[in-house]
Design a protein around this motif. Structure first.
Motif, PDB file in Angstrom:
ATOM      1  N   GLY A  14       0.795  -1.227   0.000  1.00  0.00           N
ATOM      2  CA  GLY A  14       0.000   0.000   0.000  1.00  0.00           C
ATOM      3  C   GLY A  14       0.824   1.272   0.000  1.00  0.00           C
ATOM      4  N   ILE A  15       2.135   1.135  -0.062  1.00  0.00           N
ATOM      5  CA  ILE A  15       2.981   2.319  -0.127  1.00  0.00           C
ATOM      6  C   ILE A  15       2.934   2.877  -1.545  1.00  0.00           C
ATOM      7  CG2 ILE A  15       5.357   3.181  -0.041  1.00  0.00           C
ATOM      8  CD1 ILE A  15       5.870   1.209   2.206  1.00  0.00           C
ATOM      9  N   CYS A  16       2.654   4.165  -1.643  1.00  0.00           N
ATOM     10  CA  CYS A  16       2.566   4.823  -2.946  1.00  0.00           C
ATOM     11  C   CYS A  16       3.665   5.873  -3.054  1.00  0.00           C
ATOM     12  CB  CYS A  16       1.209   5.514  -3.103  1.00  0.00           C
ATOM     13  SG  CYS A  16      -0.183   4.405  -2.973  1.00  0.00           S
ATOM     14  N   LEU A  17       4.168   6.035  -4.245  1.00  0.00           N
ATOM     15  CA  LEU A  17       5.185   7.047  -4.491  1.00  0.00           C
ATOM     16  C   LEU A  17       4.731   7.970  -5.603  1.00  0.00           C
ATOM     17  CD1 LEU A  17       8.389   4.815  -4.439  1.00  0.00           C
ATOM     18  CD2 LEU A  17       7.470   6.208  -2.588  1.00  0.00           C
ATOM     19  N   GLY A  18       4.897   9.256  -5.357  1.00  0.00           N
ATOM     20  CA  GLY A  18       4.708  10.262  -6.392  1.00  0.00           C
ATOM     21  C   GLY A  18       6.094  10.632  -6.889  1.00  0.00           C
ATOM     22  N   MET A  19       6.254  11.833  -7.383  1.00  0.00           N
ATOM     23  CA  MET A  19       7.570  12.292  -7.808  1.00  0.00           C
ATOM     24  C   MET A  19       8.307  12.805  -6.578  1.00  0.00           C
ATOM     25  SD  MET A  19       6.695  14.275 -11.308  1.00  0.00           S
ATOM     26  CE  MET A  19       5.771  13.494 -12.593  1.00  0.00           C
ATOM     27  N   ASN A  20       9.080  11.916  -5.960  1.00  0.00           N
ATOM     28  CA  ASN A  20       9.842  12.188  -4.736  1.00  0.00           C
ATOM     29  C   ASN A  20       8.971  12.418  -3.510  1.00  0.00           C
ATOM     30  OD1 ASN A  20      12.419  11.856  -5.848  1.00  0.00           O
ATOM     31  ND2 ASN A  20      12.346  13.917  -6.686  1.00  0.00           N
ATOM     32  N   TRP A  21       7.724  12.037  -3.542  1.00  0.00           N
ATOM     33  CA  TRP A  21       6.835  12.129  -2.390  1.00  0.00           C
ATOM     34  C   TRP A  21       6.328  10.736  -2.040  1.00  0.00           C
ATOM     35  CZ3 TRP A  21       6.530  16.396   0.377  1.00  0.00           C
ATOM     36  CH2 TRP A  21       6.806  17.618  -0.237  1.00  0.00           C
ATOM     37  N   ILE A  22       6.186  10.464  -0.753  1.00  0.00           N
ATOM     38  CA  ILE A  22       5.582   9.221  -0.286  1.00  0.00           C
ATOM     39  C   ILE A  22       4.130   9.554   0.040  1.00  0.00           C
ATOM     40  CG2 ILE A  22       5.678   7.386   1.439  1.00  0.00           C
ATOM     41  CD1 ILE A  22       8.721   8.311   1.762  1.00  0.00           C
ATOM     42  N   ILE A  23       3.225   8.768  -0.483  1.00  0.00           N
ATOM     43  CA  ILE A  23       1.800   9.064  -0.361  1.00  0.00           C
ATOM     44  C   ILE A  23       1.129   7.979   0.465  1.00  0.00           C
ATOM     45  CG2 ILE A  23      -0.340   9.423  -1.641  1.00  0.00           C
ATOM     46  CD1 ILE A  23       1.621  10.129  -4.075  1.00  0.00           C
ATOM     47  N   ASP A  24       0.539   8.382   1.576  1.00  0.00           N
ATOM     48  CA  ASP A  24      -0.218   7.468   2.426  1.00  0.00           C
ATOM     49  C   ASP A  24      -1.697   7.716   2.153  1.00  0.00           C
ATOM     50  OD1 ASP A  24      -1.610   6.173   4.486  1.00  0.00           O
ATOM     51  OD2 ASP A  24       0.024   6.464   5.911  1.00  0.00           O
ATOM     52  N   LYS A  25      -2.266   6.901   1.279  1.00  0.00           N
ATOM     53  CA  LYS A  25      -3.667   7.088   0.887  1.00  0.00           C
ATOM     54  C   LYS A  25      -4.616   6.913   2.066  1.00  0.00           C
ATOM     55  CE  LYS A  25      -3.533   5.680  -3.958  1.00  0.00           C
ATOM     56  NZ  LYS A  25      -4.051   4.667  -4.896  1.00  0.00           N
ATOM     57  N   GLU A  26      -4.286   5.981   2.951  1.00  0.00           N
ATOM     58  CA  GLU A  26      -5.148   5.694   4.100  1.00  0.00           C
ATOM     59  C   GLU A  26      -5.287   6.912   5.017  1.00  0.00           C
ATOM     60  OE1 GLU A  26      -4.895   2.891   7.990  1.00  0.00           O
ATOM     61  OE2 GLU A  26      -4.508   1.900   6.065  1.00  0.00           O
ATOM     62  N   LYS A  27      -4.183   7.584   5.287  1.00  0.00           N
ATOM     63  CA  LYS A  27      -4.192   8.752   6.175  1.00  0.00           C
ATOM     64  C   LYS A  27      -4.401  10.060   5.428  1.00  0.00           C
ATOM     65  CE  LYS A  27      -1.157   6.698   9.616  1.00  0.00           C
ATOM     66  NZ  LYS A  27       0.139   6.766  10.277  1.00  0.00           N
ATOM     67  N   GLY A  28      -4.274  10.024   4.103  1.00  0.00           N
ATOM     68  CA  GLY A  28      -4.409  11.240   3.307  1.00  0.00           C
ATOM     69  C   GLY A  28      -3.213  12.164   3.452  1.00  0.00           C
ATOM     70  N   VAL A  29      -2.044  11.583   3.732  1.00  0.00           N
ATOM     71  CA  VAL A  29      -0.836  12.372   3.990  1.00  0.00           C
ATOM     72  C   VAL A  29       0.181  12.176   2.872  1.00  0.00           C
ATOM     73  CG1 VAL A  29       1.118  12.657   5.571  1.00  0.00           C
ATOM     74  CG2 VAL A  29      -1.160  12.263   6.482  1.00  0.00           C
ATOM     75  N   ILE A  30       0.782  13.266   2.462  1.00  0.00           N
ATOM     76  CA  ILE A  30       1.892  13.253   1.510  1.00  0.00           C
ATOM     77  C   ILE A  30       3.113  13.714   2.287  1.00  0.00           C
ATOM     78  CG2 ILE A  30       2.803  14.253  -0.614  1.00  0.00           C
ATOM     79  CD1 ILE A  30      -0.147  14.656  -1.479  1.00  0.00           C
ATOM     80  N   TRP A  31       4.218  12.970   2.202  1.00  0.00           N
ATOM     81  CA  TRP A  31       5.360  13.307   3.052  1.00  0.00           C
ATOM     82  C   TRP A  31       6.688  12.895   2.417  1.00  0.00           C
ATOM     83  CZ3 TRP A  31       8.480   9.532   5.468  1.00  0.00           C
ATOM     84  CH2 TRP A  31       8.037   8.216   5.323  1.00  0.00           C
TER      85      TRP A  31
END
Length: 85
Positions: A14-31
């Protein structure tokens, strides 16, 4: 900037990656985090709640999950998003 937050890769955990961002879909957090030569940093935000936190530290990254800058950042962000502060 919005395109950097779109999911480019997602693994089975469930770990998602954007362009150099880690995206936690469950929590709605980009970090993201980082560290070098005795310094560490964390940035995280929730676009929906319009809340974010940036932490800069002159302390080397900790490998203990309990004491990590990420842990501190996520706790602050959770409180900001739930209006507990």
């Amino acid at each position: 900037m919005a395109q950097t937050h779109s999911v480019q890769f997602e693994d089975k955990t469930g770990i998602c990656l954007g362009m150099n961002w880690i995206i936690d879909k469950e929590k709605g957090v980009i970090w993201h985090n980082g560290g070098t030569g005795g310094y560490s940093s964390f940035i995280g935000f929730n676009k929906e709640k319009q809340s974010g936190v940036v932490i800069l530290s002159n302390y080397a990254p900790s490998f203990s999950k309990k004491d990590s800058l990420d842990h501190i950042g996520f706790n602050i962000l959770e409180k900001l998003c739930s209006n507990e502060l």
